[in-house]
Design a protein around this motif. Sequence first.
Motif, PDB file in Angstrom:
ATOM      1  N   GLN A 103       0.824  -1.203   0.000  1.00  0.00           N
ATOM      2  CA  GLN A 103       0.000   0.000   0.000  1.00  0.00           C
ATOM      3  C   GLN A 103       0.863   1.260   0.000  1.00  0.00           C
ATOM      4  N   GLN A 104       1.949   1.225   0.746  1.00  0.00           N
ATOM      5  CA  GLN A 104       2.868   2.354   0.735  1.00  0.00           C
ATOM      6  C   GLN A 104       3.582   2.476  -0.604  1.00  0.00           C
ATOM      7  N   MET A 105       3.879   1.357  -1.227  1.00  0.00           N
ATOM      8  CA  MET A 105       4.538   1.398  -2.533  1.00  0.00           C
ATOM      9  C   MET A 105       3.637   2.007  -3.604  1.00  0.00           C
ATOM     10  N   ASP A 106       2.324   1.907  -3.425  1.00  0.00           N
ATOM     11  CA  ASP A 106       1.405   2.512  -4.391  1.00  0.00           C
ATOM     12  C   ASP A 106       1.574   4.027  -4.454  1.00  0.00           C
ATOM     13  N   TRP A 107       2.103   4.615  -3.390  1.00  0.00           N
ATOM     14  CA  TRP A 107       2.318   6.064  -3.395  1.00  0.00           C
ATOM     15  C   TRP A 107       3.382   6.470  -4.415  1.00  0.00           C
ATOM     16  N   VAL A 108       4.242   5.542  -4.767  1.00  0.00           N
ATOM     17  CA  VAL A 108       5.255   5.843  -5.784  1.00  0.00           C
ATOM     18  C   VAL A 108       4.576   6.134  -7.115  1.00  0.00           C
ATOM     19  N   GLN A 109       3.684   5.230  -7.528  1.00  0.00           N
ATOM     20  CA  GLN A 109       2.959   5.442  -8.776  1.00  0.00           C
ATOM     21  C   GLN A 109       2.047   6.650  -8.680  1.00  0.00           C
TER      22      GLN A 109
END
Length: 281
Positions: A196-202
């Motif tokens: 979920q935190q990695m989605d902030w990259v996109q």
Amino acid sequence: MSTLEHPTPALSATIADRVGERIGAGIYARRARAMVERFWIAFRSSQWMMILSGFMEPVFSLLAFGFGLGHFIGQIDIGGHTVSYAQFIAPALLANSAMNGAIYESTWNVYFKMHFARLYQGIMATSMGPLDVALGEICACLIRGLVYAVGFMIVMTPFGLIPSAWALLAIPAALFVAFGFAACGLAVTSYMKSFQQMDWVQFAMLPMLLFSGAFYSLDIYPTPLKLLMQALPLHQGVELIRGIMLGNFTAGLLGHVLYFTVMVVGGVAFAPKRMNALFLR
């Protein structure tokens, strides 16, 4: 049979002692090349399809916007040059392509190696240190960014989107842009704990592309909002590569170079510290 092929425990201990005696050996063992070799083996065996998919995004954008929408826009005046809309957005998409290569490699791939493959934990148990890992992963990102940049330049050539020989300097410029994003991406990924935190990259990459001046000038915005958009790293990369490709060598290009120099130095200095804190506690 040579003792180097099957070293004795005494020889292994001697080598370990010599490595440990070097200043900073616990941080940097001069083995970053091993990380690059691992990336290249993985790329040849299984990752080439994933890398190809990331490369196609800016190519489709060039065809859809540059030649599709560009048919209705016509010519654009920029920096004393009159260019087609496709020539206007092509350098920006080159910068975006370099960013994609560096970010995807330094975030999602590093996240998987860190939390699922647990690759770095095993590496840290050897003589290699956190700086070896950081430099190796950054070099892998640069290889991917270079593949994207060269591939996109090849796509641009038959469409007549390379105005002069100066455009060849856009490749090292794109590599420098990728360097900045890779170093910072690696540092940011070290804080990520979930998908979920990695989605902030996109979530951050798409607005950065839309508001980077890639498709239109930022002069249409109010000054406060314009200044905020000009501070975005992709905008700095777009202006750097666009200026080089169009031959507009002004003092402003030095400002863009300085911007990415700060990103590179900050990321390279900070990422090993985070890895040291995560895996050598």
